[in-house]
Design a protein around this motif. Structure first.
Motif, PDB file in Angstrom:
ATOM      1  N   CYS A 114     -13.097 -63.953  -3.694  1.00  0.00           N
ATOM      2  CA  CYS A 114     -12.362 -62.687  -3.607  1.00  0.00           C
ATOM      3  C   CYS A 114     -13.320 -61.548  -3.969  1.00  0.00           C
ATOM      4  CB  CYS A 114     -11.187 -62.685  -4.581  1.00  0.00           C
ATOM      5  SG  CYS A 114     -10.322 -61.090  -4.613  1.00  0.00           S
ATOM      6  N   CYS A 133      -6.071 -62.964  -1.764  1.00  0.00           N
ATOM      7  CA  CYS A 133      -6.680 -63.796  -2.802  1.00  0.00           C
ATOM      8  C   CYS A 133      -5.557 -64.536  -3.547  1.00  0.00           C
ATOM      9  CB  CYS A 133      -7.427 -62.893  -3.790  1.00  0.00           C
ATOM     10  SG  CYS A 133      -7.850 -63.696  -5.341  1.00  0.00           S
ATOM     11  N   SER A 140      -8.835 -59.426   0.075  1.00  0.00           N
ATOM     12  CA  SER A 140     -10.305 -59.271  -0.071  1.00  0.00           C
ATOM     13  C   SER A 140     -11.045 -60.595   0.017  1.00  0.00           C
ATOM     14  CB  SER A 140     -10.601 -58.610  -1.429  1.00  0.00           C
ATOM     15  OG  SER A 140      -9.799 -57.492  -1.621  1.00  0.00           O
ATOM     16  N   ALA A 141     -10.477 -61.575   0.724  1.00  0.00           N
ATOM     17  CA  ALA A 141     -11.158 -62.880   0.801  1.00  0.00           C
ATOM     18  C   ALA A 141     -12.359 -62.796   1.736  1.00  0.00           C
ATOM     19  CB  ALA A 141     -10.183 -63.934   1.328  1.00  0.00           C
TER      20      ALA A 141
END
Ligand code: APR
Length: 231
Positions: A114, A133, A140-141
């Motif tokens: 993440c 995440c 935001s992975a």
């Protein structure tokens, strides 16, 4: 008994069917590094970058370890001293071939990270843009691989090993990417014997005491047999 440190690159997985980077048919002949292997590229077009790593993740998951991966695992089992494998590769073929404690300095295709909270988890076969995440839920992975301009992982641990190495071997790497390309100089400073095993001379070949050229599946098992035969 001497500690052995082995640095591997894409060439050790070539005969398992995974592409290298700088051979003429390599990944960097098909994709621009700045588009698929930089934080800026990911910010600009995350779908393109996920697509690049999804294809490699699926291909790597289907690949089998080869005789070179298995020979290094045998060296770890049968050598009376410590054998540390540091790899620039993001595939898991060393582990699939029986190796343990492999240090992935450029991360792994199997990992997701993440970018917001730093949480790590096992990546799904195909990652998608904006994937939340599991820990903080931020979209935001990213693949847990080290891109150009980012710090490689586990460097302190790697330099600690290099400070007391007795035999340093570089296998299947063109010696063009730092800091890995400079590990041989740390090994020389530690008084180690240095060996290059590659299809052809790398950029750093002149730094090595001993060289063996040919396909990894041939020269790596031969090298391991000679080492083990000595003891
Ligand atoms: N057996 C042994 N060596 C081989 C084989 C083979 N069958 N096939 C290719 N090689 C050698 C090539 O001659 C070359 O020297 O493997 C090396 C591969 O070099 P690169 O493609 O540059 O791969 P690598 O050195 O691992 O790249 C380092 O650069 O792009 C970044 O992060 C990426 O980890 C990668 C890093």
């Amino acid at each position: 008994m001497e500690k052995i440190v082995v640095l591997t690159g894409a060439g050790i997985s070539a005969e398992s069917g995974l592409g290298t980077f700088r051979d003429e048919d390599g990944l960097w002949a098909q994709h621009r590094i700045e588009d698929v292997a930089t934080p800026e590229g990911f910010a600009r077009d995350p779908a393109l970058v996920h697509g690049f790593y999804n294809a490699r993740r699926v291909q790597a998951a289907q690949a089998q370890p080869n005789a070179a991966h298995r020979a290094l695992a045998q060296l770890q089992r049968d050598w009376p001293g410590e054998v540390i494998i540091v790899t620039q590769n993001v595939d898991s073929l060393h582990e699939a071939g029986g190796a343990t404690g492999v240090i992935h300095m450029h991360g792994t295709l199997a990992g997701a990270l993440c970018a917001a909270c730093g949480h790590r988890w096992t990546a799904p076969p195909e990652m998608t843009v904006g994937e939340p995440c599991p820990a903080c839920n931020a979209p935001s992975a990213r693949p847990d691989v080290v891109w150009f301009g980012e710090m490689p992982y586990h460097m302190d641990q790697i330099y600690d090993h290099l400070a007391e190495v007795g035999i340093f071997a570089a296998i299947g790497t063109s010696g063009q990417v730092y800091p890995a390309a400079a590990f041989v100089h740390e090994a020389i400073a530690a008084g180690a014997q240095t060996v290059e095993l590659n299809l052809e001379p790398s950029a750093g070949v002149s730094s090595y005491d001993e060289t063996h050229f040919g396909p990894a599946t041939e020269i790596v098992p031969q090298w391991v047999d000679r080492l083990l035969g000595r003891h």
